[in-house]
Design a protein around this motif. Structure first.
Motif, mmCIF file in Angstrom:
data_model
loop_
_atom_site.group_PDB
_atom_site.id
_atom_site.type_symbol
_atom_site.label_atom_id
_atom_site.label_comp_id
_atom_site.label_asym_id
_atom_site.label_seq_id
_atom_site.Cartn_x
_atom_site.Cartn_y
_atom_site.Cartn_z
ATOM 1 N N PHE A 149 0.772 -1.125 -0.031
ATOM 2 C CA PHE A 149 0.174 0.004 0.032
ATOM 3 C C PHE A 149 0.869 1.202 0.156
ATOM 4 C CE2 PHE A 149 -2.843 -3.125 1.584
ATOM 5 C CZ PHE A 149 -4.033 -2.676 1.245
ATOM 6 N N TYR A 150 0.605 2.311 -0.792
ATOM 7 C CA TYR A 150 0.983 3.352 -0.707
ATOM 8 C C TYR A 150 0.453 4.124 0.474
ATOM 9 C CZ TYR A 150 2.519 8.264 -2.051
ATOM 10 O OH TYR A 150 2.989 9.556 -1.996
ATOM 11 N N LYS A 151 1.206 5.256 1.046
ATOM 12 C CA LYS A 151 0.603 5.876 2.361
ATOM 13 C C LYS A 151 -0.458 6.801 2.063
ATOM 14 C CE LYS A 151 4.259 9.560 1.792
ATOM 15 N NZ LYS A 151 3.396 10.583 1.733
ATOM 16 N N ASP A 152 -0.679 7.375 1.173
ATOM 17 C CA ASP A 152 -1.560 8.303 1.123
ATOM 18 C C ASP A 152 -3.109 7.913 0.674
ATOM 19 O OD1 ASP A 152 0.072 10.228 1.932
ATOM 20 O OD2 ASP A 152 0.576 11.118 -0.221
ATOM 21 N N LYS A 153 -3.868 8.363 1.355
ATOM 22 C CA LYS A 153 -5.410 8.034 1.018
ATOM 23 C C LYS A 153 -5.710 9.120 -0.220
ATOM 24 C CE LYS A 153 -10.148 7.388 3.090
ATOM 25 N NZ LYS A 153 -10.754 7.398 4.062
ATOM 26 N N LEU A 154 -6.360 8.468 -1.328
ATOM 27 C CA LEU A 154 -6.361 9.301 -2.398
ATOM 28 C C LEU A 154 -7.970 9.316 -2.854
ATOM 29 C CD1 LEU A 154 -3.318 8.160 -4.443
ATOM 30 C CD2 LEU A 154 -3.430 10.349 -3.210
ATOM 31 N N SER A 155 -8.371 10.422 -3.827
ATOM 32 C CA SER A 155 -9.646 10.588 -4.272
ATOM 33 C C SER A 155 -9.642 10.889 -5.737
ATOM 34 C CB SER A 155 -10.419 11.552 -3.427
ATOM 35 O OG SER A 155 -11.928 11.600 -4.103
ATOM 36 N N HIS A 156 -9.021 11.949 -6.226
ATOM 37 C CA HIS A 156 -9.097 12.419 -7.760
ATOM 38 C C HIS A 156 -7.659 12.521 -7.884
ATOM 39 C CE1 HIS A 156 -13.132 13.899 -6.471
ATOM 40 N NE2 HIS A 156 -13.291 14.038 -7.746
ATOM 41 N N TYR A 157 -7.132 11.577 -8.834
ATOM 42 C CA TYR A 157 -5.738 11.512 -9.199
ATOM 43 C C TYR A 157 -5.529 10.653 -10.426
ATOM 44 C CZ TYR A 157 -6.440 6.677 -7.236
ATOM 45 O OH TYR A 157 -6.807 5.291 -7.279
ATOM 46 N N ARG A 158 -4.433 10.821 -11.056
ATOM 47 C CA ARG A 158 -3.854 9.831 -12.002
ATOM 48 C C ARG A 158 -2.849 9.090 -11.408
ATOM 49 N NH1 ARG A 158 -4.743 14.524 -15.647
ATOM 50 N NH2 ARG A 158 -6.655 14.331 -16.557
ATOM 51 N N LEU A 159 -2.788 7.896 -11.985
ATOM 52 C CA LEU A 159 -1.410 6.749 -11.488
ATOM 53 C C LEU A 159 -1.146 6.353 -12.776
ATOM 54 C CD1 LEU A 159 0.048 5.223 -9.331
ATOM 55 C CD2 LEU A 159 -1.831 3.473 -9.839
ATOM 56 N N LYS A 160 0.096 6.231 -12.976
ATOM 57 C CA LYS A 160 0.831 5.637 -14.115
ATOM 58 C C LYS A 160 1.987 4.665 -13.457
ATOM 59 C CE LYS A 160 3.655 9.329 -15.978
ATOM 60 N NZ LYS A 160 3.774 10.146 -17.312
ATOM 61 N N LEU A 161 2.228 3.562 -14.301
ATOM 62 C CA LEU A 161 3.297 2.624 -14.020
ATOM 63 C C LEU A 161 3.598 1.571 -14.947
ATOM 64 C CD1 LEU A 161 1.771 -0.314 -13.236
ATOM 65 C CD2 LEU A 161 1.259 0.735 -10.988
ATOM 66 N N GLU A 162 4.539 0.887 -14.857
ATOM 67 C CA GLU A 162 4.875 -0.095 -15.637
ATOM 68 C C GLU A 162 5.000 -1.532 -14.910
ATOM 69 O OE1 GLU A 162 7.852 1.095 -19.006
ATOM 70 O OE2 GLU A 162 8.260 2.162 -17.339
ATOM 71 N N TYR A 163 4.616 -2.441 -15.621
ATOM 72 C CA TYR A 163 4.785 -3.852 -14.902
ATOM 73 C C TYR A 163 5.184 -4.872 -15.941
ATOM 74 C CZ TYR A 163 0.277 -5.179 -17.384
ATOM 75 O OH TYR A 163 -0.695 -5.709 -18.125
ATOM 76 N N ARG A 164 5.735 -6.113 -15.490
ATOM 77 C CA ARG A 164 6.115 -6.966 -16.380
ATOM 78 C C ARG A 164 6.204 -8.488 -15.487
ATOM 79 N NH1 ARG A 164 12.473 -6.780 -18.002
ATOM 80 N NH2 ARG A 164 13.424 -6.849 -15.853
ATOM 81 N N PHE A 165 5.614 -9.274 -16.110
ATOM 82 C CA PHE A 165 5.627 -10.799 -15.302
ATOM 83 C C PHE A 165 7.067 -11.564 -15.860
ATOM 84 C CE2 PHE A 165 1.087 -9.909 -15.580
ATOM 85 C CZ PHE A 165 0.721 -10.242 -14.324
ATOM 86 N N PHE A 166 7.452 -12.428 -14.929
ATOM 87 C CA PHE A 166 8.607 -13.322 -15.097
ATOM 88 C C PHE A 166 8.731 -14.451 -14.450
ATOM 89 C CE2 PHE A 166 9.724 -10.764 -11.368
ATOM 90 C CZ PHE A 166 10.515 -11.703 -10.573
ATOM 91 N N GLY A 167 9.479 -15.425 -14.877
ATOM 92 C CA GLY A 167 9.472 -16.830 -14.091
ATOM 93 C C GLY A 167 8.299 -17.483 -13.885
#
Length: 280
Positions: free
Chosen positions: A91-109
């Motif tokens: 969990f990220y520490k902040d409680k959020l309501s209106h926001y944008r989130l972006k990230l990259e993910y990849r599976f392996f193994g």
């Protein structure tokens, strides 16, 4: 499982413009300073993030499910003998309501021994989640709305990613409450080892929009508790969670670990309201 194809071209174009040019003002943002992207993972530590592993107290991760490796948050099971339904969330520490989130993910193994077949090459990000402190010791999933990440299975069977799953919740699609637990998109999964770009815009109890590699998925809204879902009603604090009604307007974000090795990087947040400026 019904596939929703509602596109949101205007919203998708707006998000793409913001991803490439971070100084544009959105109508959701408070007048004044323009919203900016901020990195919420420093690439070196898990500062600002709290693990909750099923059957472990909040903040404890004795087998190091979540680690920082080469600038990524890695979900690894090297310290496990078998999975044992020890679902994990970071969990990220902040409680959020209106926001944008972006990230990259990849599976392996390979999937850890003991993981369910449906959890193979499966992860996600929980949105509008209950706090990690409110999760019970043996609770497998936080009450939340999940942006589900899937990857290619060993048998190459067809799958989609950026699906929406609803543990203890419902959402509104095309003006109707959708009671299917997981709603599929039309976005095909990518091979193991390939980084996938994910972006989501969350506007309180309003619309939630997702992008995968710049491609819009579909739009939904009206996140709400589902009082008929045992994942919610079995919790000791269920009534407290619903004391202000069924609508969910804010919550926490969390990265998921459910037996498949996966990595996350370049995790950035844009806060779209002044209530989120300093966190909670």
């Amino acid at each position: 499982m019904r596939v929703s194809h509602k596109t949101w071209l205007v919203g998708g174009v707006a998000l793409l413009m913001i991803a490439g040019c971070q100084g544009k003002t959105d109508v959701s943002a408070t007048a004044g300073a323009e919203p900016e992207w901020e990195s919420i993972f420093d690439g070196k530590t898990l500062n600002g993030w709290t693990p909750k592993i099923s059957m472990e107290p909040v903040g404890q991760d004795k087998d190091k499910t979540f680690e920082v490796v080469d600038g990524t948050i890695r979900v690894s099971y090297e310290g496990y003998d078998e999975f044992g339904d020890r679902f994990g969330h970071l969990f990220y520490k902040d409680k959020l309501s209106h926001y944008r989130l972006k990230l990259e993910y990849r599976f392996f193994g390979e999937q850890l021994v003991g993981g369910a077949s449906w959890a193979n090459v499966n992860s996600g990000v929980m949105l509008h989640s209950q706090s990690p402190e409110s999760i019970e010791l043996d609770q497998k999933f936080p009450i939340s709305v999940e942006g589900q990440f899937l990857g290619v299975l060993p048998d190459n069977s067809p799958r989609t990613t950026a699906n929406v799953c609803t543990p203890g919740t419902n959402v509104v699609v095309d003006g109707k409450i959708e009671t299917e637990h997981c709603i599929q998109t039309a976005i095909p999964v990518r091979p193991l080892g390939e980084w996938v770009q994910y972006e989501v815009e969350v506007l309180g109890n309003g619309t939630i929009k997702q992008l995968v590699n710049g491609q819009p998925t579909f739009e939904f809204s009206g996140a709400q508790y589902d009082p008929s879902d045992k994942r919610l009603t079995d919790l000791k604090n269920a009534n407290a969670m619903m004391e202000n009604g069924l609508a969910i307007s804010d919550g926490y974000i969390a990265l998921q670990a459910e037996s498949a090795p996966v990595e996350f990087r370049n995790i950035q947040l844009m806060r779209l309201d002044t209530d989120n400026a300093g966190g909670h």
